[in-house]
Design a protein around this motif. Structure first.
Motif, PDB file in Angstrom:
ATOM      1  N   LEU A  63     -24.939  35.156  77.264  1.00  0.00           N
ATOM      2  CA  LEU A  63     -24.306  34.338  76.221  1.00  0.00           C
ATOM      3  C   LEU A  63     -25.304  34.023  75.102  1.00  0.00           C
ATOM      4  O   LEU A  63     -25.009  34.173  73.915  1.00  0.00           O
ATOM      5  CB  LEU A  63     -23.800  33.019  76.835  1.00  0.00           C
ATOM      6  CG  LEU A  63     -23.354  31.955  75.821  1.00  0.00           C
ATOM      7  CD1 LEU A  63     -21.921  32.186  75.402  1.00  0.00           C
ATOM      8  CD2 LEU A  63     -23.515  30.547  76.377  1.00  0.00           C
ATOM      9  N   ILE A  64     -26.497  33.597  75.497  1.00  0.00           N
ATOM     10  CA  ILE A  64     -27.497  33.182  74.513  1.00  0.00           C
ATOM     11  C   ILE A  64     -27.900  34.364  73.634  1.00  0.00           C
ATOM     12  O   ILE A  64     -27.969  34.252  72.408  1.00  0.00           O
ATOM     13  CB  ILE A  64     -28.720  32.554  75.229  1.00  0.00           C
ATOM     14  CG1 ILE A  64     -28.304  31.245  75.901  1.00  0.00           C
ATOM     15  CG2 ILE A  64     -29.869  32.333  74.257  1.00  0.00           C
ATOM     16  CD1 ILE A  64     -29.293  30.708  76.912  1.00  0.00           C
ATOM     17  N   GLN A  65     -28.139  35.523  74.274  1.00  0.00           N
ATOM     18  CA  GLN A  65     -28.555  36.692  73.492  1.00  0.00           C
ATOM     19  C   GLN A  65     -27.439  37.141  72.547  1.00  0.00           C
ATOM     20  O   GLN A  65     -27.712  37.556  71.412  1.00  0.00           O
ATOM     21  CB  GLN A  65     -28.995  37.841  74.405  1.00  0.00           C
ATOM     22  CG  GLN A  65     -30.332  37.577  75.100  1.00  0.00           C
ATOM     23  CD  GLN A  65     -31.426  37.115  74.134  1.00  0.00           C
ATOM     24  OE1 GLN A  65     -31.587  37.662  73.048  1.00  0.00           O
ATOM     25  NE2 GLN A  65     -32.140  36.058  74.508  1.00  0.00           N
ATOM     26  N   ALA A  66     -26.189  37.070  72.997  1.00  0.00           N
ATOM     27  CA  ALA A  66     -25.077  37.461  72.125  1.00  0.00           C
ATOM     28  C   ALA A  66     -25.041  36.567  70.887  1.00  0.00           C
ATOM     29  O   ALA A  66     -24.843  37.045  69.766  1.00  0.00           O
ATOM     30  CB  ALA A  66     -23.753  37.377  72.890  1.00  0.00           C
ATOM     31  N   VAL A  67     -25.268  35.283  71.074  1.00  0.00           N
ATOM     32  CA  VAL A  67     -25.251  34.351  69.942  1.00  0.00           C
ATOM     33  C   VAL A  67     -26.439  34.621  69.014  1.00  0.00           C
ATOM     34  O   VAL A  67     -26.287  34.727  67.793  1.00  0.00           O
ATOM     35  CB  VAL A  67     -25.252  32.882  70.437  1.00  0.00           C
ATOM     36  CG1 VAL A  67     -25.514  31.915  69.282  1.00  0.00           C
ATOM     37  CG2 VAL A  67     -23.923  32.561  71.108  1.00  0.00           C
ATOM     38  N   VAL A  68     -27.623  34.759  69.602  1.00  0.00           N
ATOM     39  CA  VAL A  68     -28.825  34.975  68.791  1.00  0.00           C
ATOM     40  C   VAL A  68     -28.709  36.263  67.977  1.00  0.00           C
ATOM     41  O   VAL A  68     -29.051  36.302  66.796  1.00  0.00           O
ATOM     42  CB  VAL A  68     -30.072  35.014  69.704  1.00  0.00           C
ATOM     43  CG1 VAL A  68     -31.278  35.550  68.956  1.00  0.00           C
ATOM     44  CG2 VAL A  68     -30.359  33.634  70.261  1.00  0.00           C
ATOM     45  N   GLN A  69     -28.207  37.316  68.605  1.00  0.00           N
ATOM     46  CA  GLN A  69     -28.127  38.612  67.917  1.00  0.00           C
ATOM     47  C   GLN A  69     -27.055  38.604  66.839  1.00  0.00           C
ATOM     48  O   GLN A  69     -27.207  39.253  65.814  1.00  0.00           O
ATOM     49  CB  GLN A  69     -27.819  39.744  68.919  1.00  0.00           C
ATOM     50  CG  GLN A  69     -28.882  39.957  69.991  1.00  0.00           C
ATOM     51  CD  GLN A  69     -30.127  40.652  69.472  1.00  0.00           C
ATOM     52  OE1 GLN A  69     -30.100  41.282  68.425  1.00  0.00           O
ATOM     53  NE2 GLN A  69     -31.229  40.501  70.195  1.00  0.00           N
ATOM     54  N   GLY A  70     -25.973  37.890  67.081  1.00  0.00           N
ATOM     55  CA  GLY A  70     -24.847  37.966  66.148  1.00  0.00           C
ATOM     56  C   GLY A  70     -24.855  36.911  65.060  1.00  0.00           C
ATOM     57  O   GLY A  70     -24.105  37.004  64.095  1.00  0.00           O
ATOM     58  N   ALA A  71     -25.726  35.910  65.197  1.00  0.00           N
ATOM     59  CA  ALA A  71     -25.639  34.759  64.290  1.00  0.00           C
ATOM     60  C   ALA A  71     -26.272  35.033  62.939  1.00  0.00           C
ATOM     61  O   ALA A  71     -27.286  35.711  62.846  1.00  0.00           O
ATOM     62  CB  ALA A  71     -26.308  33.547  64.931  1.00  0.00           C
ATOM     63  N   THR A  72     -25.659  34.498  61.894  1.00  0.00           N
ATOM     64  CA  THR A  72     -26.329  34.429  60.594  1.00  0.00           C
ATOM     65  C   THR A  72     -26.612  32.972  60.235  1.00  0.00           C
ATOM     66  O   THR A  72     -27.359  32.705  59.305  1.00  0.00           O
ATOM     67  CB  THR A  72     -25.489  35.078  59.474  1.00  0.00           C
ATOM     68  OG1 THR A  72     -24.219  34.429  59.412  1.00  0.00           O
ATOM     69  CG2 THR A  72     -25.274  36.565  59.731  1.00  0.00           C
ATOM     70  N   VAL A  73     -26.038  32.024  60.955  1.00  0.00           N
ATOM     71  CA  VAL A  73     -26.435  30.624  60.772  1.00  0.00           C
ATOM     72  C   VAL A  73     -27.653  30.379  61.671  1.00  0.00           C
ATOM     73  O   VAL A  73     -27.869  31.106  62.632  1.00  0.00           O
ATOM     74  CB  VAL A  73     -25.295  29.626  61.126  1.00  0.00           C
ATOM     75  CG1 VAL A  73     -24.035  29.926  60.334  1.00  0.00           C
ATOM     76  CG2 VAL A  73     -25.003  29.623  62.604  1.00  0.00           C
ATOM     77  N   PRO A  74     -28.447  29.364  61.350  1.00  0.00           N
ATOM     78  CA  PRO A  74     -29.615  29.098  62.193  1.00  0.00           C
ATOM     79  C   PRO A  74     -29.209  28.771  63.632  1.00  0.00           C
ATOM     80  O   PRO A  74     -28.197  28.115  63.869  1.00  0.00           O
ATOM     81  CB  PRO A  74     -30.263  27.885  61.518  1.00  0.00           C
ATOM     82  CG  PRO A  74     -29.829  27.956  60.092  1.00  0.00           C
ATOM     83  CD  PRO A  74     -28.421  28.498  60.151  1.00  0.00           C
ATOM     84  N   VAL A  75     -29.999  29.272  64.572  1.00  0.00           N
ATOM     85  CA  VAL A  75     -29.715  29.102  66.000  1.00  0.00           C
ATOM     86  C   VAL A  75     -30.937  28.495  66.676  1.00  0.00           C
ATOM     87  O   VAL A  75     -32.065  28.800  66.300  1.00  0.00           O
ATOM     88  CB  VAL A  75     -29.430  30.474  66.656  1.00  0.00           C
ATOM     89  CG1 VAL A  75     -29.340  30.350  68.177  1.00  0.00           C
ATOM     90  CG2 VAL A  75     -28.154  31.082  66.116  1.00  0.00           C
ATOM     91  N   ILE A  76     -30.710  27.638  67.651  1.00  0.00           N
ATOM     92  CA  ILE A  76     -31.796  27.269  68.558  1.00  0.00           C
ATOM     93  C   ILE A  76     -31.483  27.879  69.909  1.00  0.00           C
ATOM     94  O   ILE A  76     -30.456  27.588  70.521  1.00  0.00           O
ATOM     95  CB  ILE A  76     -31.972  25.746  68.687  1.00  0.00           C
ATOM     96  CG1 ILE A  76     -32.386  25.163  67.337  1.00  0.00           C
ATOM     97  CG2 ILE A  76     -33.035  25.425  69.727  1.00  0.00           C
ATOM     98  CD1 ILE A  76     -32.620  23.667  67.369  1.00  0.00           C
ATOM     99  N   GLU A  77     -32.395  28.753  70.326  1.00  0.00           N
ATOM    100  CA  GLU A  77     -32.250  29.456  71.592  1.00  0.00           C
ATOM    101  C   GLU A  77     -32.639  28.498  72.715  1.00  0.00           C
ATOM    102  O   GLU A  77     -33.666  27.837  72.637  1.00  0.00           O
ATOM    103  CB  GLU A  77     -33.228  30.630  71.549  1.00  0.00           C
ATOM    104  CG  GLU A  77     -32.842  31.772  72.414  1.00  0.00           C
ATOM    105  CD  GLU A  77     -33.774  32.964  72.207  1.00  0.00           C
ATOM    106  OE1 GLU A  77     -34.349  33.098  71.103  1.00  0.00           O
ATOM    107  OE2 GLU A  77     -33.919  33.727  73.156  1.00  0.00           O
ATOM    108  N   THR A  78     -31.816  28.460  73.747  1.00  0.00           N
ATOM    109  CA  THR A  78     -32.133  27.541  74.849  1.00  0.00           C
ATOM    110  C   THR A  78     -32.224  28.266  76.167  1.00  0.00           C
ATOM    111  O   THR A  78     -31.682  29.350  76.332  1.00  0.00           O
ATOM    112  CB  THR A  78     -31.046  26.462  75.025  1.00  0.00           C
ATOM    113  OG1 THR A  78     -29.842  27.102  75.479  1.00  0.00           O
ATOM    114  CG2 THR A  78     -30.766  25.718  73.750  1.00  0.00           C
ATOM    115  N   GLY A  79     -32.939  27.719  77.018  1.00  0.00           N
ATOM    116  CA  GLY A  79     -32.718  27.770  78.404  1.00  0.00           C
ATOM    117  C   GLY A  79     -33.248  28.767  79.380  1.00  0.00           C
ATOM    118  O   GLY A  79     -33.480  28.385  80.500  1.00  0.00           O
ATOM    119  N   VAL A  80     -33.422  30.053  79.035  1.00  0.00           N
ATOM    120  CA  VAL A  80     -33.823  30.950  80.117  1.00  0.00           C
ATOM    121  C   VAL A  80     -35.224  30.571  80.578  1.00  0.00           C
ATOM    122  O   VAL A  80     -36.146  30.466  79.780  1.00  0.00           O
ATOM    123  CB  VAL A  80     -33.779  32.422  79.656  1.00  0.00           C
ATOM    124  CG1 VAL A  80     -34.351  33.325  80.729  1.00  0.00           C
ATOM    125  CG2 VAL A  80     -32.353  32.799  79.329  1.00  0.00           C
TER     126      VAL A  80
END
Lengths: 429, 429
Positions: free
Chosen positions: A218-235
């Protein structure tokens, strides 16, 4: 994207853009609320959830029924289940938020320039924050509460497994907000398909930040697809390194706690590294303790040899074992030649979450803390302490494993941005 | 991407990945350097640049010759030109950096938990930082110096117009680093085509942050294409709002300075909003002053009527005029009904850089600062003060217009992340 998908995405785009605009309007109001306003609202939200216990439990039962029908594993069912007691706990977390200081308005830095200009850097809300997360419905309430307290409008996208529960919770929260005179669009729920997530993470100009929380996928899908700023969490591929100068009883307690206290969470240890000088003494005791706790061993050649000698069951570790966040009663074990080798191993396999050294050697501790590149680097403590609650932040929205903006447990402060206020009396250059 | 592009991208990918890995190795050394080490190196870099003046000027002349041949506008030629004096200034900026405090190691927060665990959140370098920028070669030196002082390895990608200049500068910097015992890969230059930029902004795990600096087009291309974290910089559609309670002489001086002091930079004003109650008094004087400074007016209907009446040349403003960052001697002008209308206008057209109110009314100033959503919100001062140097940061790597991590002028501190150091004596949960 195929042509067939286009209309669906366009629908999602307009739905999410509308949510973004509604969120921006709500955020304008939220940014000006006083702490007293927000704390009163948090208490009202808590009361509303408790009052709606029967309705929430009924919705939750519908989710669980659907989950069981689809063969949801028991662990996930447990995470999804809401009882009256759990609802009271979740409401309690909102009340606890009311008791925390408000980060908005904090003056971070300030100065008066030579020309008399007065500068203040103050904390302000981010604006509109998107959260994409998986099954646990308490995250819905926590995110709404953290958003409200930090003055942000939240657009929530929970997992489909908890769809009914989330829908009822958000409905109750919105009704309670409205009664408090706060725009209900301060909390919105997206419950379309994955195209809603795609639209959310690309809503530049409408959404200020997206926080994914859940599985690595889930996190990687969001990070790869986002153009808005993202904060990666958790692994968290968390290591405990037992140095040659470790207090071995302490090392045993720390490694056991880090691995077994709650194996399914990101701050649980996944890998044990042991200095070769103490491996023969330490590992047999450690193996006994891990075996008693039901932990499966994935051992490198040197730690396999010790397991062989003392007759402990083991599986030879593969390369991928060392890279795996088991989130279960499994641990990879390696014997290293020295501190440098331990740091190199962590560099290679670590996920930048939490890393632990157990040692009585001051120089080794200092070097480990300086050289290991992770959000939290601990000496002689269990990795399980990497947690917003344990760190004293009150609530936690996730644990950032990236370096930008927030690193480690994120509380209210990490949900704010800053603004420079400059006051003059006619200064020009 | 077409199939034909693939081999080029693959080349760029392996070249940039190699640069990323070399940068990570260098970053490990940089993170452990003391402030004294870094300051000595900065001074050595400054000396090296001055010593290499002839070589740099010759390379710069080659760039200029190529630029003139390709019809480069005079303004761009000026920005590109390096003289011995400018090289001395650029070297001076490195010496000034040496005099600034080192952000690395600063303790941001800390506490001792109930169980005795000691927590410190300390500033650490980001690691590897990519910079994508356009023609001005002083940015190459500034970025290298800021990177060194903040302990980050820099991968620079300057504009092709300055290719020869940048290549010589970076070569001199790397030689000087090596003489100081610092890994020369602390500063690397990418000089391939656009595919290098594509590879840089998608080098997840190797590059910790990318900062684009230059035109809106460049910045948007980076933001849209990046999978590594980005800090968006620079576009400034800056407004000066003259309130009904403004000191009109002050307003005149501020608006004139904000517009004309240096029109080509992001903190220059692009739009003038005037409260209707003072428009008839204020605008005629303002128009005179702007006309004398050679500024072209793009006026809305009400400000056009005033221009008409006093016989000042104007062009009716289009919708797109209000959205335009002219970066030239042009200004859009609007008359607004009240403070709320001014804030709405800024909400709609502003780029979140700097916004100015001129007023003697305390309530209006307070409301403007609370409600306008921008990196810097000023009362009674020229927008030209939004600048790292003016703010006292020493150097500046850009001005962030996003809300995550850094907002407003970015100095050394904004080039750092943090790390939690946790010290225990055996604590478990």
């Amino acid at each position: 994207m195929t042509t067939l998908d286009q209309p669906v995405l366009t629908d999602a785009r307009s739905r999410v853009d509308a949510a973004g605009r509604a969120g921006r309007r709500a955020a304008k109001q939220l940014a000006l609320l006083t702490r007293a306003d927000k704390d009163a609202a948090l208490t009202a939200l808590a009361d509303a959830l408790v009052a709606a216990t029967d309705r929430i439990v009924a919705a939750n039962e519908a989710d669980l029924l659907r989950g069981r029908g689809a063969g949801m594993p028991q662990g996930l069912q447990d995470r999804l289940t809401l009882t009256p007691e759990r609802i009271a706990d979740i409401a309690g977390a909102l009340r606890a938020l009311a008791a925390l200081p408000d980060p908005v308005g904090d003056v971070v830095r300030g100065s008066t320039l030579a020309n008399g200009l007065q500068l203040r850097q103050v904390r302000v809300p981010m604006g509109v924050v998107g959260m994409v997360y998986e099954s646990r419905p308490n995250v819905t309430v926590d995110a709404a509460g953290l958003g409200l307290k930090s003055g942000n409008a939240m657009i929530l996208r929970g997992g489909s497994a908890a769809a009914d529960t989330n829908r009822v919770i958000v409905d109750e929260l919105r009704k309670a907000l409205e009664k408090q005179g706060i725009a209900p669009d301060a909390v919105q729920l997206l419950d379309g398909g994955h195209e809603d997530v795609d639209a959310l993470i690309t809503a530049r100009g409408l959404v200020d930040l997206v926080i994914p929380r859940g599985s690595d996928r889930l996190i990687q899908a969001v990070v790869q697809g986002a153009t808005v700023p993202v904060i990666e969490t958790g692994v968290g591929n968390v290591h405990v390194y037992v140095d040659s100068a470790a207090d071995l009883q302490q090392a045993l307690a720390i490694a056991l706690n880090a691995k077994t206290h709650r194996p399914s969470v990101c701050n649980a240890a996944e890998s044990l590294l042991v200095h070769r000088d103490v491996a023969d003494t330490f590992l047999p005791q450690m193996y006994d303790a891990l075996r008693d706790a039901g932990v499966r061993l994935h051992t490198d050649p040197r730690s396999s040899a010790i397991a062989e000698r003392v007759g402990t069951a083991y599986e030879p570790a593969t390369e991928s074992d060392f890279a795996t966040e088991y989130l279960d009663l499994d641990v990879s074990v390696g014997v290293v030649d020295d501190l440098a080798a331990a740091i190199d191993h962590i560099d290679r396999y670590g996920s930048g979450h939490t890393e632990v050294i157990v040692t009585q050697d001051r120089a080794a501790a200092r070097r480990f803390q300086a050289q290991v590149d992770a959000a939290v680097v601990m000496v002689n403590a269990s990795s399980r302490f990497t947690d917003g609650g344990e760190f004293g932040f009150g609530a936690e929205i996730g644990i950032s494993t990236q370096k930008l903006h927030a690193r480690g447990p994120m509380g209210l402060q990490e949900l704010t941005s800053t603004k420079w206020l400059v006051d003059g009396d006619g200064q020009v250059r």
